[in-house]
Scaffold this motif. Structure first.
Motif, mmCIF file in Angstrom:
data_model
loop_
_atom_site.group_PDB
_atom_site.id
_atom_site.type_symbol
_atom_site.label_atom_id
_atom_site.label_comp_id
_atom_site.label_asym_id
_atom_site.label_seq_id
_atom_site.Cartn_x
_atom_site.Cartn_y
_atom_site.Cartn_z
ATOM 1 N N ARG A 1 0.745 -1.185 -0.137
ATOM 2 C CA ARG A 1 0.204 -0.101 -0.086
ATOM 3 C C ARG A 1 0.738 1.352 -0.032
ATOM 4 N NH1 ARG A 1 -3.662 -0.257 4.963
ATOM 5 N NH2 ARG A 1 -1.748 -1.342 5.828
ATOM 6 N N LYS A 2 0.337 2.463 -0.420
ATOM 7 C CA LYS A 2 0.978 3.639 -0.463
ATOM 8 C C LYS A 2 0.474 4.483 0.287
ATOM 9 C CE LYS A 2 2.730 1.818 -4.550
ATOM 10 N NZ LYS A 2 4.134 1.299 -4.483
ATOM 11 N N PHE B 1 2.945 -1.416 4.004
ATOM 12 C CA PHE B 1 3.026 -0.312 3.258
ATOM 13 C C PHE B 1 4.522 0.301 3.209
ATOM 14 C CE2 PHE B 1 1.577 0.950 7.653
ATOM 15 C CZ PHE B 1 2.522 1.914 7.902
ATOM 16 N N PRO C 1 -1.530 3.957 7.166
ATOM 17 C CA PRO C 1 -0.465 4.076 6.434
ATOM 18 C C PRO C 1 0.056 5.279 6.282
ATOM 19 C CG PRO C 1 -2.362 3.445 5.044
ATOM 20 C CD PRO C 1 -2.814 3.525 6.486
ATOM 21 N N ARG D 1 -1.338 -0.616 10.825
ATOM 22 C CA ARG D 1 -1.754 -1.215 9.534
ATOM 23 C C ARG D 1 -2.870 -0.274 8.940
ATOM 24 N NH1 ARG D 1 -1.270 -6.194 11.785
ATOM 25 N NH2 ARG D 1 -3.306 -6.267 12.199
#
Length: 350
Positions: A37-38, A160, A138, A135
């Motif tokens: 993830r970003k 991430f 991010p 989590r």
């Protein structure tokens, strides 16, 4: 190694603690190819948290200078409660340092988290981190050296991207800032290449690339400080290195200790899983004994990296040097071991 260098292409040119239960179930990022993830990109005026997961900084002038540095980036520093505390050589007790990090990830006003410094101690707080909260929120974690323990744990348990780059207390040279800003503010995908030396000599030593195995390879970037990385072997805080680009650096380690740690990575199965290896800078990595009869650092690296059969090189601007690039941990990249380049293939931030 500490000489001034030209800018490169960046798009702009506790045994007891470890015995504790691991906490609630989590979705571990076990596959190297799994999408990360970003976190959100940084913007001018954003609030960023300042934490000390490892060593302490208790000089008020130094802390003021750190806040000024963050403000000079156009960001608003928010100092964690235990910054400036001291517990031996640590910035407070383990639970206190973990509480600071947990609070920053729970704070909706905080957009990213800077480690003020490294030292030792980040691994000690891993059992106390609130992984569910981390989590669910991010945010970029930024730092290097001992912060490698957090980068690896986040890759394994949070899923991430994080940034292996200067800490808040680093020099933040023009070079380092120009490598950091496009990556985290502008979501660019830079190309990092070898630095050009600026020594008064006919042939420059600085910026030299030593290629152990030529070729190109792609995978997600995983690694950091070699000493810290090997200390996580056998723990649940190390992600899978299947198909990864391993990047490593270190400081103040004799050649035989580098040899020992690479041997540990080999025996533990990490080296045979990677798609490529980048060894950055090893600052002051020379034993104090007689030089004759011993292996040089390059010889040690050749012995370990050449037989892997994957692209591998030494000399990237990563590590304990004033001019360092920012490496997006978990982001896909392509290396060219002969050219000594690292091309980021996807934005590190959203």
């Amino acid at each position: 190694m500490h000489s001034r260098r030209d800018a490169i292409h960046t798009g702009l040119g506790l045994a007891a603690a470890l015995a504790l239960p691991l906490g609630p179930a989590f979705a571990q990022s076990s596959r190297s190819g799994a999408a990360m993830r970003k976190p959100a990109r940084l913007r001018q005026g954003d609030t960023v948290g300042l934490v000390e997961p490892a060593g302490f900084t208790d000089d008020t002038f130094d802390l003021a200078l750190i806040r000024q540095t963050v403000a000079a980036m156009g960001l608003v520093p928010k100092v964690a409660p235990h910054v400036g505390s001291r517990f031996g050589y640590l910035a407070g007790k383990d639970r206190e340092r973990a509480e600071d990090l947990n609070a920053m990830y729970a704070d909706k006003d905080v957009r990213a988290v800077f480690a003020i410094r490294g030292g030792w101690g980040s691994a000690r707080i891993l059992p106390y981190l609130d992984w569910a909260t981390i989590r669910a929120n991010p945010k970029l974690l930024i730092g290097f050296s001992d912060i490698t323990a957090l980068h690896m744990a986040f890759a394994a348990r949070a899923g991430f991207t994080t940034i292996h780059g200067p800490t808040a207390a680093s020099a933040w040279t023009e070079f380092s800032w120009n490598a950091f800003r496009p990556l985290v503010f502008d979501a660019q995908t830079p190309l990092y290449g070898p630095l050009k030396g600026s020594e008064d000599r006919l042939v420059q030593r600085g910026g030299q690339v030593r290629t152990f195995r030529p070729g190109k390879a792609s995978g997600r970037l995983l690694g950091g400080n070699l000493t810290v990385l090997t200390a996580l072997m056998g723990t649940p805080y190390l992600p899978s290195f299947d198909g990864a680009i391993l990047f490593i650096e270190d400081t103040n380690e004799a050649e035989y200790r580098i040899d020992r740690m690479l041997t540990q990575l080999a025996l533990g199965g990490v080296l045979r899983r990677v798609a490529g290896v980048v060894f950055g800078q090893c600052t002051d990595c020379r034993g104090n004994g007689p030089s004759f009869g011993g292996f040089t650092l390059s010889e040690v690296l050749k012995q370990h990296l050449e037989p892997l059969g994957v692209p591998a090189f030494q000399g990237a601007p990563i590590g304990h040097v004033p001019n360092q690039v920012s490496i997006p941990v978990g982001t896909r990249a392509e290396i060219d071991a002969e050219a000594g380049t690292i091309r980021i293939l996807e934005p590190a931030v959203a």
